[in-house]
Scaffold this motif. Structure first.
Motif, PDB file in Angstrom:
ATOM      1  N   LYS A   1     -88.878 -64.985 -87.632  1.00 27.72           N
ATOM      2  CA  LYS A   1     -88.704 -63.739 -86.882  1.00 27.72           C
ATOM      3  C   LYS A   1     -87.224 -63.421 -86.683  1.00 27.72           C
ATOM      4  CE  LYS A   1     -93.089 -64.315 -84.412  1.00 27.72           C
ATOM      5  NZ  LYS A   1     -93.726 -64.636 -83.106  1.00 27.72           N
ATOM      6  N   THR A   2     -86.418 -64.459 -86.454  1.00 23.03           N
ATOM      7  CA  THR A   2     -84.974 -64.253 -86.302  1.00 23.03           C
ATOM      8  C   THR A   2     -84.373 -63.733 -87.600  1.00 23.03           C
ATOM      9  OG1 THR A   2     -84.792 -65.986 -84.623  1.00 23.03           O
ATOM     10  CG2 THR A   2     -82.776 -65.366 -85.777  1.00 23.03           C
ATOM     11  N   MET A   3     -84.809 -64.313 -88.721  1.00 22.87           N
ATOM     12  CA  MET A   3     -84.254 -63.888 -90.000  1.00 22.87           C
ATOM     13  C   MET A   3     -84.687 -62.470 -90.353  1.00 22.87           C
ATOM     14  SD  MET A   3     -83.992 -67.345 -92.279  1.00 22.87           S
ATOM     15  CE  MET A   3     -82.451 -66.762 -93.003  1.00 22.87           C
ATOM     16  N   VAL A   4     -85.903 -62.092 -89.999  1.00 27.17           N
ATOM     17  CA  VAL A   4     -86.328 -60.713 -90.197  1.00 27.17           C
ATOM     18  C   VAL A   4     -85.455 -59.783 -89.352  1.00 27.17           C
ATOM     19  CG1 VAL A   4     -88.180 -59.053 -89.748  1.00 27.17           C
ATOM     20  CG2 VAL A   4     -88.703 -61.238 -90.861  1.00 27.17           C
ATOM     21  N   SER A   5     -85.162 -60.197 -88.119  1.00 24.21           N
ATOM     22  CA  SER A   5     -84.301 -59.385 -87.248  1.00 24.21           C
ATOM     23  C   SER A   5     -82.911 -59.217 -87.851  1.00 24.21           C
ATOM     24  CB  SER A   5     -84.202 -60.036 -85.860  1.00 24.21           C
ATOM     25  OG  SER A   5     -85.459 -60.064 -85.219  1.00 24.21           O
ATOM     26  N   VAL A   6     -82.411 -60.296 -88.476  1.00 23.70           N
ATOM     27  CA  VAL A   6     -81.099 -60.228 -89.137  1.00 23.70           C
ATOM     28  C   VAL A   6     -81.144 -59.225 -90.276  1.00 23.70           C
ATOM     29  CG1 VAL A   6     -79.496 -61.502 -90.621  1.00 23.70           C
ATOM     30  CG2 VAL A   6     -80.346 -62.555 -88.506  1.00 23.70           C
ATOM     31  N   TRP A   7     -82.192 -59.302 -91.109  1.00 20.27           N
ATOM     32  CA  TRP A   7     -82.287 -58.406 -92.268  1.00 20.27           C
ATOM     33  C   TRP A   7     -82.574 -56.962 -91.852  1.00 20.27           C
ATOM     34  CZ3 TRP A   7     -81.247 -63.056 -94.023  1.00 20.27           C
ATOM     35  CH2 TRP A   7     -80.801 -63.201 -95.335  1.00 20.27           C
TER      36      TRP A   7
END
Length: 276
Positions: free
Chosen positions: A191-197
């Motif tokens: 979820k954090t990486m999706v937020s980054v992207w």
């Protein structure tokens, strides 16, 4: 044994996160990098398959301990016990096969990992499926080399690599990040990486996430799932995973100067390779 042979062939640190380590600790170097005098090998009459097997293993790594050479259940090969692991060497002394989940076939004469060569070609094709706009890029004005790095925001080795991103750029290396949330699809890490992207400024968001900062949660249409899938298909077993432009795996965390040296060596080898 595979790591020992890779170290002998000039491969560099394979330090990577399977589970998140304590990022305050200095990553340990693989034991295979320790240099020392050549270990004693079993006695073998010159010119025999046993002698050629010993010579082949020694060409890949002069320091490795060879405990035993026997006949093999595989026709045309000798069986060796090396560093507590069984390996197979062709009777002519050219090929060394290391079995196992991450096994490899080596050409002892050319000192090449033939399995890695095959994977490199496949990786190139797979990476082309990810649009350039979906990569988070940190690059100097005129990069000499470009690497693809599968990364995870919570991995200590990934954080260490990113903390030195300015030095990688000073070494003339452009870094193109792809997402690999090693805890899996749907995890908090994912979820954090999706937020980054999904962030307006992905570079800033990735830097913040890797420094244990809070990234505003966001959702949008991304290729994070695709990147994760391709990471698995290219043979990723831990993050970071560094790939050269030709798909060669250069290791996990690798210090900037050492990575530049490895990339220069690869480029020289490609230039010297005969055109088919």
């Amino acid at each position: 044994m595979k790591r020992i042979l890779l170290a002998a062939l000039g491969a560099i640190s394979l330090s990577a996160c399977a589970q998140a380590p304590d990022s305050t600790k200095t990553p340990e170097r693989p034991a295979a990098q320790a240099a020392g005098p050549a270990a004693q090998a079993p006695a073998a009459e010159a010119g025999t398959p046993d002698a050629r097997a010993i010579e082949a293993i020694r060409r890949l790594n002069p320091q490795v301990q060879i405990d035993r050479i026997d006949s093999a259940p595989l026709p045309g090969f000798r069986q060796a016990i090396v560093g507590g692991q069984v390996v197979y060497v062709s009777d002519d002394g050219r090929y060394v096969f290391v079995p196992g989940p991450n096994g490899a076939l080596f050409d002892a004469t050319a000192k090449r990992n033939l399995s890695e060569d095959a994977l490199a070609s496949m990786r190139q094709d797979l990476l082309k499926k990810i649009p350039e706009g979906e990569r988070i890029v940190f690059a100097p004005p005129n990069p000499v080399h470009t690497v693809t790095v599968f990364t995870d925001v919570a991995c200590g080795y990934c954080q260490r690599l990113h903390a030195e991103i300015a030095e990688y750029n000073r070494q003339g290396i452009a870094v193109e990040y792809l997402a690999f949330p090693r805890m899996g699809i749907g995890s908090e890490d994912y979820k954090t990486m999706v937020s980054v992207w999904c962030a307006a400024d992905r570079r800033q968001a990735l830097t913040k996430a890797k420094s244990n900062g809070s990234v505003p949660p966001k959702t949008c249409k991304t290729t994070v799932d695709m990147q994760y899938d391709i990471g698995q298909r290219v043979g990723l077993t831990g993050t970071p995973m560094i790939l050269s432009e030709d798909g060669t795996q250069l290791g996990g965390y690798v210090p900037p100067a050492q990575l530049r040296e490895a990339l220069d060596k690869l480029a020289a080898e490609r230039k010297a390779a005969p055109t088919i």
